[in-house]
Structures are given as structure tokens and as C-alpha cells.
Design an enzyme around this catalytic site. Structure first.
Site, PDB file in Angstrom:
ATOM      1  CE  LYS A  42      -3.616  -2.117   2.803  1.00 50.21           C
ATOM      2  NZ  LYS A  42      -4.195  -2.049   4.157  1.00 50.21           N
ATOM      3  CG  ASP A  98       6.804   2.151   0.698  1.00 51.66           C
ATOM      4  OD1 ASP A  98       7.668   1.273   0.049  1.00 51.66           O
ATOM      5  OD2 ASP A  98       6.090   1.795   1.282  1.00 51.66           O
ATOM      6  CG  ASP A 101      15.689  -1.371   5.098  1.00 52.29           C
ATOM      7  OD1 ASP A 101      16.527  -1.167   5.154  1.00 52.29           O
ATOM      8  OD2 ASP A 101      14.924  -1.546   6.035  1.00 52.29           O
ATOM      9  CE  LYS A 129      14.242   2.756   6.924  1.00 46.29           C
ATOM     10  NZ  LYS A 129      13.799   1.606   7.768  1.00 46.29           N
ATOM     11  CB  VAL A 151      10.611   6.916   7.621  1.00 45.16           C
ATOM     12  CG1 VAL A 151      11.970   7.285   8.018  1.00 45.16           C
ATOM     13  CG2 VAL A 151      10.577   5.612   6.327  1.00 45.16           C
TER      14      VAL A 151
HETATM   15  P1  5GP Z   1      13.081  -4.152   1.871  1.00 42.71           P
HETATM   16  O1  5GP Z   1      12.388  -5.435   1.246  1.00 42.71           O
HETATM   17  O2  5GP Z   1      13.858  -3.296   0.777  1.00 42.71           O
HETATM   18  O3  5GP Z   1      13.948  -4.640   3.036  1.00 42.71           O
HETATM   19  O4  5GP Z   1      11.935  -3.484   2.608  1.00 42.71           O
HETATM   20  C1  5GP Z   1      10.941  -2.818   1.780  1.00 42.71           C
HETATM   21  C2  5GP Z   1       9.607  -2.691   2.207  1.00 42.71           C
HETATM   22  O5  5GP Z   1       9.701  -2.803   3.671  1.00 42.71           O
HETATM   23  C3  5GP Z   1       8.840  -1.327   1.779  1.00 42.71           C
HETATM   24  O6  5GP Z   1       7.942  -1.582   0.863  1.00 42.71           O
HETATM   25  C4  5GP Z   1       8.122  -1.046   3.179  1.00 42.71           C
HETATM   26  O7  5GP Z   1       6.520  -1.560   3.022  1.00 42.71           O
HETATM   27  C5  5GP Z   1       8.903  -1.873   4.309  1.00 42.71           C
HETATM   28  N1  5GP Z   1       9.671  -0.847   5.002  1.00 42.71           N
HETATM   29  C6  5GP Z   1      10.924  -0.874   5.019  1.00 42.71           C
HETATM   30  N2  5GP Z   1      11.419   0.161   6.090  1.00 42.71           N
HETATM   31  C7  5GP Z   1      10.165   0.921   6.526  1.00 42.71           C
HETATM   32  C8  5GP Z   1      10.123   1.963   7.074  1.00 42.71           C
HETATM   33  O8  5GP Z   1      11.010   2.727   7.749  1.00 42.71           O
HETATM   34  N3  5GP Z   1       8.970   2.545   7.361  1.00 42.71           N
HETATM   35  C9  5GP Z   1       7.584   1.796   6.792  1.00 42.71           C
HETATM   36  N4  5GP Z   1       6.606   2.477   6.976  1.00 42.71           N
HETATM   37  N5  5GP Z   1       7.930   0.594   5.784  1.00 42.71           N
HETATM   38  C10 5GP Z   1       9.272   0.280   5.722  1.00 42.71           C
END
Ligand code: 5GP
Length: 172
Positions: A42, A98, A101, A129, A151
Site C-alpha cells: 500500500k 515507497d 531498505d 534506506k 519512517v
Molecule cells: P526491503 O524489502 O527493501 O527490506 O523493505 C521494503 C519494504 O519494507 C517497503 O516497501 C516497506 O513496505 C517496508 N519498509 C521498510 N522500511 C520501512 C520504514 O522505515 N517504514 C515503513 N513504514 N515501511 C518500511
């Protein structure tokens, strides 16, 4: 909203200005041909709404729903909750995230899109991030880099709430 104090990390004005810049880059990079903009739900819905309205060319919108976090903590697994509704074979696709990370979610999505036969595939993420991973090279358009904090706002939630904040922030 409630009594938790929030630091504003990126203001509404900064968001608006940067999104217009990204939209111009996207316009010149994609040229002609079909463009399908795919929002990852979302968290991307507000960014996507502002971004597509600043891209001055015909495009279509679709959405995909992925989940990897439960109660603000990564589960380490990426699950597709629903897929897009139109074929993207041989089309130009812009994936809209969005936040990136670890890049785990994005790697999963890129593989998924490639399997569907997308032609030119690019990625726009509002936030990035930095975690010492090499996931940055997967993102073509980054709005802002954010520190290692959880965040919220401008589409991003904490346990389902705070998506409607007009800025990006973090709990104090
Ligand atoms: P990744 O798979 O790159 O580790 O994480 C990506 C997903 O994790 C993003 O699409 C988001 O849904 C969630 N996410 C990662 N860090 C944050 C954060 O600091 N805040 C929020 N609200 N969601 C995050």
C-alpha cells in the site's frame, strides 16, 4: 493524530519539488511507446498519485500488493497478495515503491516483472534506506535517502496508521 511525537524528516514542500524533478527525468528517459506505471501497495499510493500527475505523457496505472512486514518488523519473507490486472509483455514499465531498505522486496518484484516479459523496466522509489547493501543500483530514481529509522507518513504506515501524514517523519 495521537500523542506520539513525530520528527518531520521531509516536508510537504520538499516532497512536491523532488517529485516534479523525478517526473521530468522519467518523461525524457521513456520517450514514446506504452508506459505502464505499477504502484506497489500500500505504501506507494500517495507518491504514485503525485508522480503520475506530474508525468506529462499518456500512461496507464496498475497496482501490485506485496507484504513483508508485520507490526513494523520485517518477516524476512515476501508474499504477493495480489497481482496486476493487465499484461506488460513488451511494454515499458515503471515500478513505483515507497521505500527500499534491504532490497529484498524489490528483487522479488523485478524478477516477477521480468517473468512477465516487460520491455524496458525502471524503478522509482520515494525513499532509500542505506544499509550497506548493494540494493541502490536496482533503483533508477530515488526521491530521498533516509537514515536508519522507521519512517512514516506520505503513504508509509506504522501498524496501519499514519499513511495520511502529508510529510515523511519518524517517531521521536
Ligand atoms: P526491503 O524489502 O527493501 O527490506 O523493505 C521494503 C519494504 O519494507 C517497503 O516497501 C516497506 O513496505 C517496508 N519498509 C521498510 N522500511 C520501512 C520504514 O522505515 N517504514 C515503513 N513504514 N515501511 C518500511
Amino acid at each position: 493524530m495521537d500523542d506520539r511525537q513525530i520528527d518531520v524528516l521531509i516536508s510537504e514542500e520538499e516532497l512536491g519539488k523532488r517529485i516534479k524533478e523525478i517526473a521530468q527525468e522519467i518523461e525524457s528517459d521513456f520517450g514514446g511507446g506504452d508506459l505502464v506505471v505499477v504502484g506497489v501497495l500500500k505504501g506507494s499510493f500517495i507518491f504514485m498519485a503525485d508522480l503520475v500527475r506530474s508525468i506529462k505523457r499518456p500512461l496507464s496505472c496498475d497496482f501490485i500488493r506485496i507484504s513483508s512486514y508485520e507490526n513494523d518488523v520485517s518477516t524476512g519473507m515476501v508474499r504477493m497478495e495480489f497481482d496486476m490486472t493487465q499484461p506488460v509483455k513488451d511494454k515499458n514499465v515503471l515500478l513505483v515503491e515507497d521505500i527500499v531498505d534491504s532490497g529484498r522486496t524489490l528483487r522479488y518484484l523485478l524478477e516477477h516483472m521480468k517473468n512477465k516479459g516487460a520491455n524496458k523496466l525502471k524503478v522509482a522509489s520515494l525513499l532509500f534506506k542505506e544499509m550497506g547493501t548493494d540494493s541502490k543500483k536496482l533503483v533508477d530514481y530515488i526521491g530521498f535517502e533516509v537514515p536508519e529509522r522507521y519512517v512514516i507518513g506520505y503513504g508509509l504506515d506504522s501498524e496501519g496508521v499514519y499513511r495520511s501524514l502529508p510529510y515523511v517523519g519518524a517517531f521521536k
